[in-house]
Design a protein around this motif. Structure first.
Motif, mmCIF file in Angstrom:
data_model
loop_
_atom_site.group_PDB
_atom_site.id
_atom_site.type_symbol
_atom_site.label_atom_id
_atom_site.label_comp_id
_atom_site.label_asym_id
_atom_site.label_seq_id
_atom_site.Cartn_x
_atom_site.Cartn_y
_atom_site.Cartn_z
ATOM 1 N N ILE A 158 -16.470 -88.516 -87.383
ATOM 2 C CA ILE A 158 -17.878 -88.922 -87.352
ATOM 3 C C ILE A 158 -18.058 -90.083 -86.380
ATOM 4 C CG2 ILE A 158 -18.366 -88.178 -89.706
ATOM 5 C CD1 ILE A 158 -18.259 -91.163 -90.538
ATOM 6 N N GLY A 159 -19.300 -90.310 -85.989
ATOM 7 C CA GLY A 159 -19.657 -91.423 -85.120
ATOM 8 C C GLY A 159 -21.098 -91.814 -85.375
ATOM 9 N N THR A 160 -21.603 -92.686 -84.559
ATOM 10 C CA THR A 160 -22.930 -93.238 -84.786
ATOM 11 C C THR A 160 -24.022 -92.178 -84.786
ATOM 12 O OG1 THR A 160 -22.085 -95.073 -83.459
ATOM 13 C CG2 THR A 160 -24.377 -95.204 -84.176
ATOM 14 N N SER A 161 -23.843 -91.106 -84.026
ATOM 15 C CA SER A 161 -24.862 -90.057 -84.005
ATOM 16 C C SER A 161 -25.074 -89.449 -85.382
ATOM 17 C CB SER A 161 -24.475 -88.958 -83.009
ATOM 18 O OG SER A 161 -24.480 -89.450 -81.685
ATOM 19 N N ASP A 162 -24.026 -89.502 -86.215
ATOM 20 C CA ASP A 162 -24.148 -88.943 -87.556
ATOM 21 C C ASP A 162 -25.040 -89.784 -88.459
ATOM 22 O OD1 ASP A 162 -22.324 -86.544 -87.591
ATOM 23 O OD2 ASP A 162 -20.946 -88.061 -86.836
ATOM 24 N N VAL A 163 -25.334 -91.020 -88.064
ATOM 25 C CA VAL A 163 -26.274 -91.839 -88.839
ATOM 26 C C VAL A 163 -27.595 -91.108 -89.002
ATOM 27 C CG1 VAL A 163 -27.690 -93.931 -88.786
ATOM 28 C CG2 VAL A 163 -25.252 -94.060 -88.230
ATOM 29 N N TRP A 164 -28.064 -90.480 -87.912
ATOM 30 C CA TRP A 164 -29.356 -89.794 -87.958
ATOM 31 C C TRP A 164 -29.272 -88.553 -88.847
ATOM 32 C CZ3 TRP A 164 -31.811 -93.605 -85.974
ATOM 33 C CH2 TRP A 164 -31.232 -94.342 -84.944
ATOM 34 N N MET A 387 -36.989 -87.667 -70.670
ATOM 35 C CA MET A 387 -36.540 -86.803 -71.749
ATOM 36 C C MET A 387 -35.109 -86.376 -71.455
ATOM 37 S SD MET A 387 -38.320 -83.238 -72.917
ATOM 38 C CE MET A 387 -37.641 -82.228 -74.225
ATOM 39 N N LYS A 388 -34.328 -86.168 -72.493
ATOM 40 C CA LYS A 388 -32.925 -85.771 -72.353
ATOM 41 C C LYS A 388 -32.781 -84.328 -72.835
ATOM 42 C CE LYS A 388 -28.384 -87.596 -73.718
ATOM 43 N NZ LYS A 388 -27.718 -88.682 -74.474
ATOM 44 N N PRO A 389 -32.824 -83.358 -71.930
ATOM 45 C CA PRO A 389 -32.887 -81.951 -72.339
ATOM 46 C C PRO A 389 -31.648 -81.450 -73.072
ATOM 47 C CG PRO A 389 -32.595 -82.145 -69.968
ATOM 48 C CD PRO A 389 -32.895 -83.509 -70.465
ATOM 49 N N ALA A 390 -30.476 -82.051 -72.788
ATOM 50 C CA ALA A 390 -29.253 -81.583 -73.444
ATOM 51 C C ALA A 390 -29.271 -81.866 -74.935
ATOM 52 C CB ALA A 390 -28.032 -82.239 -72.803
ATOM 53 N N CYS A 391 -30.110 -82.805 -75.355
ATOM 54 C CA CYS A 391 -30.213 -83.138 -76.781
ATOM 55 C C CYS A 391 -31.442 -82.514 -77.431
ATOM 56 C CB CYS A 391 -30.266 -84.657 -76.955
ATOM 57 S SG CYS A 391 -28.690 -85.469 -76.676
ATOM 58 N N ALA A 392 -32.169 -81.695 -76.680
ATOM 59 C CA ALA A 392 -33.419 -81.116 -77.179
ATOM 60 C C ALA A 392 -33.213 -79.669 -77.614
ATOM 61 C CB ALA A 392 -34.493 -81.194 -76.098
ATOM 62 N N SER A 393 -34.220 -79.129 -78.293
ATOM 63 C CA SER A 393 -34.190 -77.732 -78.733
ATOM 64 C C SER A 393 -34.800 -76.830 -77.665
ATOM 65 C CB SER A 393 -34.973 -77.571 -80.043
ATOM 66 O OG SER A 393 -34.404 -78.348 -81.076
ATOM 67 N N ALA A 394 -34.068 -75.798 -77.293
ATOM 68 C CA ALA A 394 -34.546 -74.892 -76.246
ATOM 69 C C ALA A 394 -35.896 -74.289 -76.599
ATOM 70 C CB ALA A 394 -33.510 -73.795 -76.011
ATOM 71 N N SER A 395 -36.128 -74.055 -77.883
ATOM 72 C CA SER A 395 -37.372 -73.422 -78.321
ATOM 73 C C SER A 395 -38.587 -74.326 -78.147
ATOM 74 C CB SER A 395 -37.263 -73.006 -79.787
ATOM 75 O OG SER A 395 -37.029 -74.139 -80.612
ATOM 76 N N SER A 471 -32.260 -94.720 -79.406
ATOM 77 C CA SER A 471 -30.840 -95.021 -79.287
ATOM 78 C C SER A 471 -30.140 -93.928 -78.500
ATOM 79 C CB SER A 471 -30.219 -95.140 -80.678
ATOM 80 O OG SER A 471 -28.807 -95.182 -80.599
ATOM 81 N N GLY A 472 -29.160 -94.325 -77.702
ATOM 82 C CA GLY A 472 -28.361 -93.341 -76.985
ATOM 83 C C GLY A 472 -27.554 -92.458 -77.908
ATOM 84 N N THR A 473 -27.436 -92.855 -79.170
ATOM 85 C CA THR A 473 -26.714 -92.047 -80.148
ATOM 86 C C THR A 473 -27.599 -90.975 -80.772
ATOM 87 O OG1 THR A 473 -27.271 -93.506 -82.008
ATOM 88 C CG2 THR A 473 -25.315 -94.073 -80.725
ATOM 89 N N ALA A 474 -28.901 -91.020 -80.486
ATOM 90 C CA ALA A 474 -29.857 -90.128 -81.140
ATOM 91 C C ALA A 474 -30.052 -88.838 -80.342
ATOM 92 C CB ALA A 474 -31.191 -90.844 -81.330
ATOM 93 N N PHE A 475 -30.820 -87.928 -80.912
ATOM 94 C CA PHE A 475 -31.017 -86.613 -80.298
ATOM 95 C C PHE A 475 -32.340 -86.032 -80.775
ATOM 96 C CE2 PHE A 475 -28.214 -86.584 -83.947
ATOM 97 C CZ PHE A 475 -28.882 -85.763 -84.835
#
Length: 570
Positions: A158-164, A387-395, A471-475
């Protein structure tokens, strides 16, 4: 080397009363006389603080830097500057980034320094130190604190991204308090900054790709003894940089900034990269615009790290670190850019080797063809949004939905979980007044949580728009840094519940379906009020902060001021 080349000789090389004062008071620390005899004086700018947990080990790194400086024939002097801990500072560490940069700038200029080692870690400390150093433009080298070891929870990494993820699971009732406490205990199990490709690691990659650090600075874990070796070698190298008069302005060319943008795309770095790189460019005098980030976003995602992928910073180092990524990007980079070790970025990349293709893919067969930071324009964001497309939903990349508006962060917190909130999965969440002036300070709240009643229905992502950061850890499908911001008269500030918003990522557009006449009429009828203190730094900040598309620096700080001391009191 002649004494005249050393800036510090204006202090320690003086005769009579002035020289006596400068040397005598330094000697009360046990400094022998020969240390003042023509040696380069190297400042170690340290952001160590127990209130900045990610930087809590920097005193140990400073000791390693000192060993290197002594070995190379320099005289090290460590000094503190304002430290910015993202996890603890309120209202947001970003409010104080520019203040820390002022501290760095004035500390370097005012003191007898010939070169500087910048010790940083938690995300805002890196840009603030580089910004301040750029304004003075002495030989400088960056040593990052390094990422923490990968966290562990019930046999999983796990890492900080898992906080969300844990937060949403807790809100939906699928994760209890006991499990949360177990995850908390295993998440941050060593020194260092976030274990994922959050903003801190993005900043470490940024300085290495700009050429401001030795190779491998970005990814060596904080707990790895090789981090201390790199600090030692950096201490040695800064002494040579002083002798060579290799300054930040020699390294930070437009091509170097373009390299950093391409690398950021390859690693899917934080959206905060944009606002910090723009601020650094403004200090060193490089013409960099928001559009440059989109033009150079052709690089695919090559590094499989959270939050855009699976692995962690520790894995990146074992897979070959940033030099391996640079090697894969050689055909795209400006390989002739000089770096702090005296070699070009191409020469440094030539030594890069990949040891794990699951972590670092090739340019021809990337982990994800979508990467980078894209720039949106439209009537919602006339000066741009990111916007950061790699962390976004394609739909959700092409989406039309009705706005659910929150006037400020307090309004959002009060209503997001209200069962009577008029919202569905197609709605667009809009958060106003969290930009540089409106908050003030531009907090990391753009990745708004999904309304509780939609979580219960299984909704995991929605289009979210704000003039703040995340946060850079978010998505998630999150549009950020809307400029002009609400508090500066931007269109975002006049959007109302039910207004139809159109996001079209393919065409890089973000619009609200209102006529220009209606938008202007609403703006005329809306009073813009900025709530802030009438004193101190916050007053200075609100009066002088620029908009996000310019880097949110203070207008009075842009450009270089140099290292000269205009008046001498002795």
């Amino acid at each position: 080397m002649t004494e005249l080349k050393l800036r510090s000789r204006d202090w320690f090389g003086r005769k009579g009363k002035d020289g006596l004062i400068y040397r005598a008071w330094m000697k009360n620390q046990g400094v022998p006389a020969h240390q003042f005899e023509g040696k380069p004086v190297i400042g170690i700018c340290n952001t160590w603080s127990e209130l900045t947990p990610c930087n809590g080990h920097l005193r140990e790194l400073a000791a390693s830097v000192k060993h290197g400086i002594y070995e190379a024939g320099g005289f090290p002097v460590e000094f503190p500057v304002l430290s910015l801990g993202e996890t603890l500072m309120k209202p947001t560490a970003m409010l104080y980034r520019n203040l820390a940069s002022m501290d760095v700038e004035e500390s370097i200029r005012a003191n007898p320094l010939d070169g500087v080692v910048l010790l940083c870690g938690c995300d805002k400390t890196t840009p603030s130190l580089v910004m301040g150093a750029c304004s003075v433009d002495l030989p400088s080298i960056v040593v990052s604190g390094g990422p923490m070891l990968t966290g562990k929870y019930k046999g999983a990494d796990i890492g900080t991204s898992d906080v969300w993820r844990f937060s949403e699971a807790s809100r939906s009732g699928t994760m209890n308090m006991e499990d949360l406490e177990m995850a908390e205990a295993g998440m941050c199990r060593s020194n260092g900054s976030c274990a994922v490709m959050g903003t801190a690691s993005t900043m470490a990659c940024m300085v290495e790709s700009l050429g401001l650090s030795l190779p491998h600075n970005a990814a060596i874990p904080a707990a790895d003894s090789r981090r201390k070796v790199l600090a030692h070698l950096s201490g040695m190298r800064i002494v040579e940089m002083v002798k060579e008069d290799l300054k930040l302005s020699n390294i930070l060319t437009k091509k170097a900034f373009e390299n950093a943008i391409m690398v950021n795309a390859a690693i899917s770095g934080s959206t905060n990269f944009v606002i910090h790189l723009l601020a650094i460019a403004g200090r060193i005098g490089v013409d960099l615009s928001l559009e440059d980030f989109d033009l150079l976003a052709k690089i695919p995602l090559m590094v499989n790290l959270q939050p855009s992928g699976r692995y962690f910073m520790e894995d990146l180092y074992y897979a070959g670190g940033l030099p391996a990524v640079l090697q894969e990007l050689r055909k795209e980079l400006h390989t002739d850019c000089i770096t702090v070790n005296g070699r070009t970025i191409g020469e440094n990349a030539a030594k890069g080797v990949c040891y794990n293709r699951e972590v670092i893919s090739t340019l021809s067969d990337p982990f994800n063809p979508i990467s980078g930071v894209i720039v949106l324009k439209g009537n919602v964001c006339e000066d741009g949004a990111v916007m950061k497309p790699a962390c976004a939903s394609a739909s959700l990349m092409q989406h039309v939905g009705k706005a659910v508006v929150f006037e400020n962060i307090e309004d959002y917190k009060a209503r997001i979980d209200d069962p009577d909130l008029e919202v569905d999965k197609d709605s667009v969440l809009v958060l106003k007044n969290v930009g540089p002036k409106g908050y003030p300070g531009m907090p990391e709240v753009g990745n708004m949580g999904i309304p509780k009643k939609l979580l219960a229905e299984g909704v995991t992502d929605m289009v979210r728009i704000s003039d703040g950061r995340m946060s850079g850890t978010a998505f998630g499908t999150v549009v950020l840094h809307v400029s002009p911001e609400s508090a500066a008269g931007g269109t975002l500030g006049i959007i109302q519940n039910g207004d139809v918003i159109v996001l079209d990522v393919a065409n890089r557009s973000l619009n609200v379906q209102l006529s220009e006449e209606e938008i202007n009429q609403r703006k005329e009828n809306k009073a813009t009020a900025i709530e802030h203190t009438d004193r101190g730094y916050v007053r200075l900040y609100v009066d002088h902060v620029q908009q996000a598309h310019l880097g949110a620096d203070l207008d009075i700080l842009r450009g270089k001021s140099g290292s000269a001391i205009l008046r001498d009191s002795h």
